[in-house]
Motif scaffolding. Structure first.
Motif, mmCIF file in Angstrom:
data_model
loop_
_atom_site.group_PDB
_atom_site.id
_atom_site.type_symbol
_atom_site.label_atom_id
_atom_site.label_comp_id
_atom_site.label_asym_id
_atom_site.label_seq_id
_atom_site.Cartn_x
_atom_site.Cartn_y
_atom_site.Cartn_z
ATOM 1 N N HIS A 1 0.838 -1.201 0.000
ATOM 2 C CA HIS A 1 0.000 0.000 0.000
ATOM 3 C C HIS A 1 0.880 1.261 0.000
ATOM 4 C CE1 HIS A 1 -3.540 2.425 0.796
ATOM 5 N NE2 HIS A 1 -2.826 3.069 1.698
ATOM 6 N N LYS B 1 2.289 1.819 -3.367
ATOM 7 C CA LYS B 1 1.259 2.323 -4.302
ATOM 8 C C LYS B 1 1.037 3.825 -4.140
ATOM 9 C CE LYS B 1 -2.881 0.254 -5.119
ATOM 10 N NZ LYS B 1 -3.920 -0.792 -5.005
ATOM 11 N N PRO C 1 -1.235 6.294 -10.660
ATOM 12 C CA PRO C 1 -1.949 5.167 -11.274
ATOM 13 C C PRO C 1 -1.990 5.237 -12.797
ATOM 14 C CG PRO C 1 -3.309 6.253 -9.600
ATOM 15 C CD PRO C 1 -2.061 7.058 -9.730
ATOM 16 N N GLN D 1 1.011 2.774 -14.645
ATOM 17 C CA GLN D 1 -0.164 1.886 -14.587
ATOM 18 C C GLN D 1 0.196 0.403 -14.403
ATOM 19 O OE1 GLN D 1 -2.794 1.791 -17.955
ATOM 20 N NE2 GLN D 1 -4.158 0.384 -16.880
ATOM 21 N N TYR E 1 1.397 -0.270 -10.920
ATOM 22 C CA TYR E 1 0.274 -0.044 -10.007
ATOM 23 C C TYR E 1 -0.681 -1.244 -10.030
ATOM 24 C CZ TYR E 1 -3.210 2.791 -7.548
ATOM 25 O OH TYR E 1 -4.080 3.284 -6.611
ATOM 26 N N ASP E 2 -0.995 -1.706 -11.240
ATOM 27 C CA ASP E 2 -1.921 -2.841 -11.381
ATOM 28 C C ASP E 2 -1.307 -4.119 -10.804
ATOM 29 O OD1 ASP E 2 -3.639 -1.127 -12.570
ATOM 30 O OD2 ASP E 2 -3.343 -1.859 -14.622
ATOM 31 N N THR F 1 -1.637 -3.998 -7.099
ATOM 32 C CA THR F 1 -3.044 -4.261 -6.737
ATOM 33 C C THR F 1 -3.325 -5.763 -6.820
ATOM 34 O OG1 THR F 1 -3.634 -2.126 -7.654
ATOM 35 C CG2 THR F 1 -5.446 -3.679 -7.291
ATOM 36 N N ARG F 2 -2.776 -6.406 -7.866
ATOM 37 C CA ARG F 2 -2.979 -7.856 -8.013
ATOM 38 C C ARG F 2 -2.381 -8.598 -6.806
ATOM 39 N NH1 ARG F 2 -0.643 -12.201 -8.837
ATOM 40 N NH2 ARG F 2 1.441 -11.296 -9.025
ATOM 41 N N GLU G 1 -1.810 -7.387 -3.806
ATOM 42 C CA GLU G 1 -2.617 -7.094 -2.605
ATOM 43 C C GLU G 1 -3.838 -8.012 -2.556
ATOM 44 O OE1 GLU G 1 -2.269 -2.336 -1.594
ATOM 45 O OE2 GLU G 1 -3.514 -2.975 -3.271
ATOM 46 N N ASN G 2 -4.512 -8.145 -3.707
ATOM 47 C CA ASN G 2 -5.728 -8.962 -3.742
ATOM 48 C C ASN G 2 -5.430 -10.430 -3.490
ATOM 49 O OD1 ASN G 2 -7.274 -6.724 -4.202
ATOM 50 N ND2 ASN G 2 -7.239 -6.934 -6.443
ATOM 51 N N LYS H 1 -5.002 -10.757 0.201
ATOM 52 C CA LYS H 1 -6.296 -10.617 0.893
ATOM 53 C C LYS H 1 -7.127 -11.886 0.757
ATOM 54 C CE LYS H 1 -6.569 -5.630 0.558
ATOM 55 N NZ LYS H 1 -6.960 -4.501 -0.296
#
Ligand SMILES: C[S@@+](CC[C@H](N)C(=O)[O-])C[C@H]1O[C@@H](n2cnc3c(N)ncnc32)[C@H](O)[C@@H]1O
Length: 226
Positions: free
Chosen positions: A195, A198, A203, A207, A210-211, A214-215, A217-218, A221
């Motif tokens: 985080h 990021k 973004p 990009q 950043y993506d 995010t991938r 992080e997900n 999670k």
């Protein structure tokens, strides 16, 4: 009494057989402690840098273990010779996962007798698991240990085969199915670190990066919320 931290004490619990080779041994605390505990009868301690090698020589001499510990200056597993086939366990501890995997890759032919491997990484264990899977080793257990706010991974592997999923490779086949408190803490910290990265990125301009974050992080999670 050999001064040893909880991390190496935990590693010692998984040592099998009479003979240990500790690669990257620094002060040779792990071999000396294992001898003191009566767990092993002899050890080889390897160090690639002359300073830590000399520290190992000095501390082994000081504690009177010079007849049981053979200290060798050299790179990784290459210090092991064919006549060392009595070695039952090899430990590589206190390094990053990529370096441990590199040591295994570069010196694997030096351990054709396939001892138990105990690999304790500070970060990024994925390359270690990938190496083990590709080279006839099977992870038999894994654990996490926290010391001075840092959470370390310990991987124990014996000869065998295994098939690891992408999730197993990243999070550990023994660690992610039943997440422990330490596991949750480790990966929650990782999400926080991602985080923070990021927040430094634009973004639009960054990009792709950043993506990708995010991938990641997900992915974490999903494992934490399973
Ligand atoms: C951070 S210390 C860890 C010492 C001890 N194993 C522990 O876990 O506390 C890492 C040690 O590994 C040694 N090392 C790094 N790369 C190595 C290699 N390729 N072969 C042998 N020793 C290595 C370093 O010189 C250093 O002494």
């Amino acid at each position: 009494m050999i001064p040893i931290n909880r991390r190496l004490q935990k590693v010692s619990e998984y040592i099998i057989g009479d003979s240990l080779a500790d690669i990257g041994s620094d002060h040779a605390f792990l071999p000396m402690y294992s001898l003191e505990q009566g767990q092993i009868k002899s050890a080889i301690a390897g160090e690639v840098i002359p300073g830590p090698y000399q520290s190992a020589v000095n501390s082994v001499q000081r504690h009177g273990y010079h007849n049981q510990i053979d200290i060798r200056l050299g790179d990784g597993l290459t210090i092991l010779n064919p006549e060392d086939d009595h070695v039952d366990t090899v430990t590589i501890c206190g390094m990053g996962g990529p370096l441990i995997a590199k040591i295994l890759t570069q010196g694997f032919e030096h351990i054709p007798y396939r001892p138990r491997l105990i690999l304790q990484s500070n970060i990024q264990s994925e390359p270690i698991r990938r190496f083990l899977q590709a080279n006839g080793y099977q992870i038999v257990t894994e654990t996490l240990i926290k010391e001075r706010a840092h959470i370390y991974e310990i991987i124990v592997a014996d000869p065998g085969t295994m098939t690891l999923s992408a999730r197993d490779l990243k999070f550990g086949p023994f660690l992610h199915p039943n997440p422990s408190e330490l596991f949750v803490e480790k990966w929650t910290r990782e999400i926080e670190a991602l985080h923070d990265i990021k927040e430094q990125l634009d973004p639009v301009r960054h990009q792709a990066r950043y993506d990708e974050i995010t991938r990641q992080e997900n992915e974490i999670k999903e494992v934490l919320n399973q």
